[in-house]
Write a protein that holds these residues in place. Structure first.
Motif, mmCIF file in Angstrom:
data_model
loop_
_atom_site.group_PDB
_atom_site.id
_atom_site.type_symbol
_atom_site.label_atom_id
_atom_site.label_comp_id
_atom_site.label_asym_id
_atom_site.label_seq_id
_atom_site.Cartn_x
_atom_site.Cartn_y
_atom_site.Cartn_z
ATOM 1 N N PRO A 188 10.872 7.997 -0.232
ATOM 2 C CA PRO A 188 12.067 7.156 -0.290
ATOM 3 C C PRO A 188 11.760 5.886 -1.082
ATOM 4 N N LEU A 189 12.640 5.529 -1.978
ATOM 5 C CA LEU A 189 12.397 4.417 -2.891
ATOM 6 C C LEU A 189 13.046 3.141 -2.379
ATOM 7 N N LYS A 190 12.327 2.023 -2.591
ATOM 8 C CA LYS A 190 12.874 0.704 -2.300
ATOM 9 C C LYS A 190 12.848 -0.098 -3.591
ATOM 10 N N PRO A 191 13.986 -0.635 -4.041
ATOM 11 C CA PRO A 191 14.009 -1.389 -5.295
ATOM 12 C C PRO A 191 13.014 -2.536 -5.293
ATOM 13 N N GLY A 192 12.073 -2.494 -6.242
ATOM 14 C CA GLY A 192 11.084 -3.551 -6.371
ATOM 15 C C GLY A 192 9.728 -3.224 -5.791
ATOM 16 N N SER A 193 9.607 -2.122 -5.053
ATOM 17 C CA SER A 193 8.327 -1.762 -4.455
ATOM 18 C C SER A 193 7.727 -0.565 -5.171
ATOM 19 N N ALA A 194 6.423 -0.637 -5.471
ATOM 20 C CA ALA A 194 5.709 0.526 -6.018
ATOM 21 C C ALA A 194 5.412 1.544 -4.923
ATOM 22 N N THR A 195 5.763 1.244 -3.721
ATOM 23 C CA THR A 195 5.741 2.089 -2.508
ATOM 24 C C THR A 195 4.335 2.240 -1.945
ATOM 25 N N LEU A 196 3.655 3.369 -2.184
ATOM 26 C CA LEU A 196 2.415 3.698 -1.488
ATOM 27 C C LEU A 196 1.354 4.163 -2.479
ATOM 28 N N ALA A 197 0.090 4.104 -2.053
ATOM 29 C CA ALA A 197 -0.978 4.656 -2.874
ATOM 30 C C ALA A 197 -0.790 6.157 -3.018
ATOM 31 N N LEU A 198 -1.128 6.664 -4.193
ATOM 32 C CA LEU A 198 -0.991 8.088 -4.462
ATOM 33 C C LEU A 198 -2.020 8.889 -3.665
ATOM 34 N N PRO A 199 -1.795 10.181 -3.480
ATOM 35 C CA PRO A 199 -2.779 11.023 -2.805
ATOM 36 C C PRO A 199 -4.152 10.903 -3.462
ATOM 37 N N GLY A 200 -5.183 10.842 -2.624
ATOM 38 C CA GLY A 200 -6.549 10.730 -3.122
ATOM 39 C C GLY A 200 -6.995 9.319 -3.402
ATOM 40 N N LEU A 201 -6.116 8.322 -3.157
ATOM 41 C CA LEU A 201 -6.418 6.914 -3.443
ATOM 42 C C LEU A 201 -6.129 6.072 -2.212
ATOM 43 N N ASN A 202 -6.826 4.957 -2.077
ATOM 44 C CA ASN A 202 -6.705 4.141 -0.875
ATOM 45 C C ASN A 202 -6.594 2.674 -1.264
ATOM 46 N N ALA A 203 -5.377 2.135 -1.243
ATOM 47 C CA ALA A 203 -5.125 0.732 -1.559
ATOM 48 C C ALA A 203 -4.884 -0.045 -0.268
#
Length: 685
Positions: free
Chosen positions: A455-470
Motif C-alpha cells: 500500500p502506497l503513502k504519498p511521500g514515503s518510499a515505504t519499506l526496505a526491499l526483500p533481502g535488505l534491512n534498513a
C-alpha cells in the motif's frame, strides 16, 4: 540537543494496489519472509537469473570494520578496512548478460533502444544491432590498447554511442567512469587523473537547451592540449561526431585524437568475449559531495549486476511488453543501474532522450511518452514539481498518456502533493508510483514499494526491499520508535554495495562504516523517520537538517508543507546563518501561477509577489507544522538551481543568502538561475 530529528508532518492517505495490478505482479507478499529467512540464499537465487561462465564456490564473505591496534588521526580507536565479497569464484561477462544472451535466446529483433535527440532526430536499435555495435566498439577499444583493468572516462551526452561504448568497456573487463557532459573541464580533469584513465571518449559537441554547444575544447583542457604536454595518463581521445558543422573550429591533436566513425564504425562486427571474476571492478562513479573532493566509489561485476537486474524486474514489475523510460542522464548512478544494466540485463525496450524537458516546449516529455507508448516512466521529484508550475491547471488536453501503467521517482524525497499530482495527471489515477530511495554507494534501490504488494503513502518510499534491512537510529545507534526520526542505516551487506573508494579504502571506511562500527551499520548520511505504521520517510541529507534553537528540523518536510499550498508549485528550503538562533530557515518558492514574460526578469515584480504571498504561506507553515518551522526568509523566485539529474542544489541557495562564493555551477540545468535569484535577494534588502 536531541539525538533524533523531529517528526513534523503526518500523511494519512493510502493507495492500495489494484486487484488487477496485484494479480499480474512479478512478486507477491511472501517475498519478504522468503528473503528474511536466508538473505544470502535469496541473493544466490537472484544471481541465478544471470548467465555465468563459472558458478561461484562461496556466496558471501564479510569482514566488518573492527578495532585493530592503534589510534587514528582523531585519536579514536583504529578500525580495519571493511571488505565484502559476493559470489566468490564465479565468472561472467556483464555485457554478454546485457546483450548477447538475448540475441542467442531469439530476441534479436526486440527493440533495445528508442533514441530521441533534442533536435528531433530518432533512432531505433534492436538487440541484434546493439550486439554488432558493441562488438565493433570493443574491437576498436582493443586496437587503441584498452585491456581488462584499464580505466576509460566517458564524457558524452545521452546518445546511443554512450550506451554502446559503456557496454564495450564492460565487455573487455575495463573499468568505466561516466562524467556528466555539462561538467567543467576541471571536474573532468579530476576524474581522469584520479582514475588514471588511458582513454577519454567525448564528442565534438552536444545539444543543450536548443543550442549546439562545443565540448571537445573542454575535453582538451582537461587532458592537456596535446600528447606532449598532457599531464595525465590519457593515450587517446575518441571523438563522436554529434554536432558537426554547428560547432566549428574543433581542436584536434593528430596521433592522440581519433574519430568514432573512423575506428568504431569500420571495425569487425563480431567479438569473442572473455569472462571475469564476480568481484572484478565494473565502474567508478563519483559522488558529488558538498565538501572535499568527490569520492570515486567502486562497483564490481557479479553482485552489482545481480541486484541491478533483480531490482529492475521486481520494483518496476518489468514485463516483456513494457516500454521503459528512465529520464536520468547516463552519467548518474540512476542511469547506470536503471538504464544501462538493470533494463538491458532483462532484455527491456528502453527510451532515451538527449535533451531538456522544455525544449522546444514544456510538453516534450509527454509527446515522447505518447510517441513510443511508454509504459513505465521513472523521473525525479524536482521535475514533477516543475511540471506542476508549468501546468498549474493540469496537463494539455492533447497529451495521451494512456500507455502508462507504472510510475517511479528517484533522487530525493517526493512531497505528498507532488506525488498526488503525478499519480492523477501522469498516471491517470491508476498507475502505482514506486518511490525509490538509494544512492551511488548502495548501487541499487534499497527502500521502495513492490507495486503489486505494498500500500502506497504519498511521500514515503515505504519499506526496505526483500533481502535488505534498513533501520532508523539515534546518535548512539539505538533504533528509534515509530513516530520518531533519526539517521538512516543499513544493517548487513548486499550484493550491489560499493566495495571501496578508488585509491582510498580508508575514506570508504570512515565515510560509511566508522560512525556505527560497533553495530556494523552502513551509515547512509540521510535523515529519516518512521510513521506510526513503520513506513520510512526520507528527510534529506543530514547536512540538510536545520538546527533552530535546538530543534532539528528537516528541510524536506518544510518544503512539503509549502508545496501543499495551492499558491506554491515548488519549494527549496535551506539553513542559513542567524546571530540569534544559530541557524534560521530560508525558503525559496516558485509560485503556481502563470508569470507574464515581461515580469519574469524584473526583481521588483518578485519582491511585490513575495509581499503578497509571505503572510499567507507563513501562516500555512504554522498551521501545518508549527511556529518553530516558520522561515525567517521567504523568497519568491521564478526558478531554483537544479542539476541535470533534477536535484535542487540547496547549497547554492544558502550561499546566496549568506553571501558566500558559489563555486562550480557547471552541473546546473541553467547556470543563469543563481544570478537571477541574487538580483531578487538584492531587491529585498
Amino acid at each position: 540537543m536531541s539525538a533524533t530529528i523531529e517528526n513534523l508532518l503526518n500523511e494519512n492517505r493510502v493507495f492500495p494496489p489494484s486487484a488487477e495490478f496485484a494479480s499480474a505482479a512479478n512478486l507477491g507478499a511472501d517475498e519478504y519472509a522468503l528473503a528474511a529467512a536466508d538473505p544470502v540464499a535469496y541473493w544466490e537465487k537472484q544471481a541465478g537469473r544471470l548467465d555465468w561462465a563459472e558458478r561461484w564456490h562461496t556466496a558471501h564473505t564479510w569482514k566488518p570494520a573492527r578495532p585493530v591496534d592503534g589510534v587514528d588521526e582523531a585519536g579514536d580507536t583504529l578500525l580495519g578496512i571493511p571488505e565484502a565479497q559476493w559470489f566468490v569464484g564465479g565468472r561472467l561477462n556483464v555485457a554478454v548478460n546485457c546483450v548477447d544472451r538475448h540475441v542467442e535466446a531469439g530476441r534479436g529483433d526486440t527493440v533495445a533502444i528508442n533514441f530521441e535527440g533534442e533536435p528531433g532526430d530518432r533512432e531505433r536499435i534492436t538487440y541484434a544491432q546493439l550486439q554488432r555495435r558493441v562488438a565493433q566498439a570493443a574491437n576498436a577499444l582493443t586496437a587503441l590498447g584498452i585491456v581488462a583493468g584499464d580505466r576509460v572516462v566517458v564524457y558524452l551526452p545521452v546518445i546511443p554511442e554512450t550506451i554502446v561504448v559503456t557496454l564495450a568497456i564492460a565487455r573487455l573487463g575495463a573499468i568505466h567512469s561516466l562524467v556528466f557532459g555539462g561538467f567543467s573541464a576541471e571536474a573532468l580533469k579530476f576524474r581522469v587523473e584520479d582514475t588514471g584513465a588511458k582513454l577519454l571518449v567525448t564528442s565534438d559537441g552536444q545539444f543543450r537547451r536548443g543550442t549546439a554547444v562545443a565540448v571537445k575544447a573542454n575535453a582538451d583542457e582537461a587532458v592537456g592540449g596535446n600528447a606532449e604536454t598532457g599531464v595525465n595518463t590519457i593515450e587517446h581521445v575518441l571523438v563522436v561526431r554529434r554536432t558537426g558543422e554547428l560547432t566549428p573550429d574543433l581542436p584536434w591533436t593528430p596521433g592522440r585524437d581519433v574519430w568514432w566513425h573512423d575506428v568504431v564504425e569500420t571495425a569487425p562486427e563480431t567479438h569473442q568475449a572473455d569472462f571475469f571474476d564476480a568481484e572484478h571492478p565494473l565502474f567508478i562513479i563519483y559522488t558529488s559531495g558538498t565538501t572535499g573532493k568527490p569520492k570515486g566509489v567502486v562497483h564490481t561485476s557479479g553482485g552489482y549486476l545481480t541486484q541491478a537486474s533483480w531490482s529492475h524486474w521486481a520494483v518496476f514489475d518489468a514485463k516483456p511488453t513494457d516500454v521503459y523510460w528512465c529520464t536520468a542522464d547516463l552519467a548518474w548512478v540512476t542511469a547506470h543501474t536503471y538504464v544501462l544494466y538493470g533494463p538491458f540485463s532483462n532484455g527491456a525496450t528502453s527510451v532515451i532522450y538527449e535533451g531538456t524537458p522544455n525544449t522546444p516546449h514544456t510538453g516534450r516529455h509527454f509527446e515522447i511518452i505518447e510517441r513510443y507508448g511508454v509504459t513505465t516512466y521513472y523521473t525525479a521529484p524536482t521535475l514533477i514539481r516543475t511540471f506542476m508550475t508549468w501546468f498549474p491547471r493540469g496537463l494539455p488536453g492533447d497529451a495521451d498518456l494512456s500507455s502508462i501503467r507504472l510510475l517511479g521517482t528517484v533522487g530525493e524525497a517526493i512531497n505528498p502533493e507532488a506525488w498526488v499530482w503525478f499519480h492523477e495527471n501522469v498516471g491517470g489515477g491508476r498507475a502505482p508510483i514506486v518511490d525509490t530511495w538509494w544512492q551511488s554507494e548502495t548501487g541499487s534501490a534499497v527502500i521502495a514499494p513492490l507495486p503489486g504488494v505494498t500500500p502506497l503513502k504519498p511521500g514515503s518510499a515505504t519499506l526496505a526491499l526483500p533481502g535488505l534491512n534498513a533501520k532508523i537510529v539515534d546518535e548512539e545507534g539505538r533504533q528509534v520508535p515509530n513516530g520518531s526520526g533519526g539517521y538512516l542505516v543499513l544493517d548487513g551487506t548486499w550484493p550491489a554495495m560499493a566495495r571501496t573508494v578508488w585509491g582510498n579504502p580508508e575514506r570508504y571506511r570512515d565515510s560509511y562504516w566508522k560512525k556505527y562500527a560497533a553495530q556494523g551499520y552502513f551509515f547512509a548520511g540521510d535523515g529519516a523517520k518512521y510513521d506510526d505504521d513503520g513506513y520510512i520517510w526520507l528527510l534529506g541529507r543530514v547536512d540538510d537538517v536545520i538546527n533552530v534553537s535546538g530543534h532539528r528540523l528537516s528541510t524536506i518536510e518544510i518544503e512539503s508543507a509549502l508545496v501543499s499550498h495551492p499558491a506554491v508549485g515548488e519549494a527549496g528550503v535551506v539553513g542559513v546563518s542567524d546571530p540569534t538562533t544559530g541557524e534560521a530557515i530560508a525558503a525559496f518558492v516558485i509560485p503556481s501561477r502563470d508569470i507574464p514574460p515581461r515580469d519574469a526578469g524584473d526583481p521588483v515584480f518578485w519582491a511585490a509577489l513575495e509581499t503578497e504571498l509571505s503572510a499567507l504561506l507563513l501562516s500555512h507553515i504554522s498551521r501545518e507544522i508549527g511556529p518553530i518551522a516558520k522561515p525567517r526568509d521567504l523568497v519568491v523566485v521564478p526558478d531554483l538551481p537544479k542539476t541535470r539529474s533534477g536535484k535542487i542544489m540547496r547549497r547554492l541557495l544558502g550561499d546566496l543568502v549568506d553571501g558566500r562564493p558559489l563555486g562550480d555551477t557547471t552541473s546546473l540545468q541553467d547556470e543563469a538561475v543563481p544570478a537571477r535569484i541574487a538580483r531578487i535577494l538584492a531587491a529585498r534588502r
